[in-house]
Scaffold this motif. Structure first.
Motif, PDB file in Angstrom:
ATOM      1  N   ILE A  52       0.859  -1.176   0.000  1.00  0.00           N
ATOM      2  CA  ILE A  52       0.000   0.000   0.000  1.00  0.00           C
ATOM      3  C   ILE A  52       0.901   1.234   0.000  1.00  0.00           C
ATOM      4  O   ILE A  52       1.685   1.436   0.928  1.00  0.00           O
ATOM      5  CB  ILE A  52      -0.942   0.011   1.215  1.00  0.00           C
ATOM      6  N   ASP A  53       0.796   2.029  -1.056  1.00  0.00           N
ATOM      7  CA  ASP A  53       1.633   3.218  -1.204  1.00  0.00           C
ATOM      8  C   ASP A  53       0.946   4.491  -0.733  1.00  0.00           C
ATOM      9  O   ASP A  53       1.604   5.449  -0.350  1.00  0.00           O
ATOM     10  CB  ASP A  53       2.031   3.416  -2.670  1.00  0.00           C
ATOM     11  N   LYS A  54      -0.387   4.502  -0.797  1.00  0.00           N
ATOM     12  CA  LYS A  54      -1.111   5.725  -0.456  1.00  0.00           C
ATOM     13  C   LYS A  54      -2.507   5.371   0.023  1.00  0.00           C
ATOM     14  O   LYS A  54      -3.164   4.504  -0.549  1.00  0.00           O
ATOM     15  CB  LYS A  54      -1.187   6.632  -1.691  1.00  0.00           C
ATOM     16  N   ARG A  55      -2.916   6.060   1.075  1.00  0.00           N
ATOM     17  CA  ARG A  55      -4.276   5.925   1.580  1.00  0.00           C
ATOM     18  C   ARG A  55      -5.022   7.230   1.349  1.00  0.00           C
ATOM     19  O   ARG A  55      -4.423   8.283   1.250  1.00  0.00           O
ATOM     20  CB  ARG A  55      -4.274   5.596   3.073  1.00  0.00           C
ATOM     21  N   TRP A 117      -2.211   0.159   6.783  1.00  0.00           N
ATOM     22  CA  TRP A 117      -1.543   1.446   6.708  1.00  0.00           C
ATOM     23  C   TRP A 117      -0.623   1.535   5.497  1.00  0.00           C
ATOM     24  O   TRP A 117      -0.280   0.529   4.882  1.00  0.00           O
ATOM     25  CB  TRP A 117      -0.738   1.695   7.982  1.00  0.00           C
ATOM     26  N   LYS A 118      -0.182   2.740   5.198  1.00  0.00           N
ATOM     27  CA  LYS A 118       0.807   2.944   4.148  1.00  0.00           C
ATOM     28  C   LYS A 118       2.032   2.095   4.477  1.00  0.00           C
ATOM     29  O   LYS A 118       2.501   2.065   5.607  1.00  0.00           O
ATOM     30  CB  LYS A 118       1.195   4.421   4.077  1.00  0.00           C
ATOM     31  N   TYR A 162      -8.008   2.864   0.501  1.00  0.00           N
ATOM     32  CA  TYR A 162      -6.819   2.378  -0.205  1.00  0.00           C
ATOM     33  C   TYR A 162      -6.760   3.005  -1.586  1.00  0.00           C
ATOM     34  O   TYR A 162      -7.592   2.753  -2.444  1.00  0.00           O
ATOM     35  CB  TYR A 162      -6.813   0.856  -0.234  1.00  0.00           C
TER      36      TYR A 162
END
Length: 174
Positions: A52-55, A117-118, A162
């Motif tokens: 996950i790179d960005k939320r 999380w990120k 996400y």
């Protein structure tokens, strides 16, 4: 680790934009229609993992990241709004509970794909014994479903919080 060369398939949710030669997917627009699928069938005992790179900060309430395997070749896949509502008998979906080809199997995974999380890594693996495993941050969460037919394709659903994910190198664990 080996790079099997898998990418996200060009047939994806309508709110997805691919970049980085198909290794990164970002949800744009609304909070749904963010399904991404591997572009090739899964190899047994190989972990298909994303980070996950960005939320999305506007979605602060708790949400799952649905993932799993779909049994339909992505070239012929009709993408629904959400995986567990649209694929029925054509998928094993992990989203709080496990929906195995149209039947709810387990309800004890409430934290496995919740509130990630990120930087969190999420992956799926089908073994040579046709067992589906879920991995979170390098930890095997165990057998999620059994008798998973092949060929199957890994999928991840970017919805609600996400926003962007990237494919990591594949790991052969068998």
């Amino acid at each position: 680790m080996q790079n099997l060369g898998w990418r996200f398939h060009t047939n994806h949710g309508t709110n997805i934009v691919l970049s980085n030669d198909g290794l990164t997917a970002e949800r744009v627009g609304g909070h749904d229609y963010g399904i991404v699928v591997a572009d090739q069938p899964m190899v047994p005992d190989v972990l298909y993992e994303i980070r996950i790179d960005k939320r999305d900060p506007q979605f602060m309430f708790l949400r799952y990241m649905p993932c799993g395997v779909v049994l339909t070749d992505p070239d012929h896949l009709r993408l629904p709004g959400t995986a567990y509502r649209g694929w029925g008998r054509e998928a094993v979906v992990i989203s709080g509970a496990v929906y195995n080809r149209g039947h709810t199997e387990k309800n004890n995974l409430n934290d496995a794909t919740l509130n990630l999380w990120k930087g969190t890594r999420v992956g799926v693996m089908v073994t040579t014994k046709a067992e589906l495993h879920l991995w979170v941050n390098g930890s095997d969460r165990g057998v999620i479903a059994t008798t998973v037919p092949t060929p199957c394709f890994a999928f991840f659903e970017l919805r609600h919080r996400y926003k962007r994910v990237s494919i990591l190198l594949s790991t052969h664990l068998g």
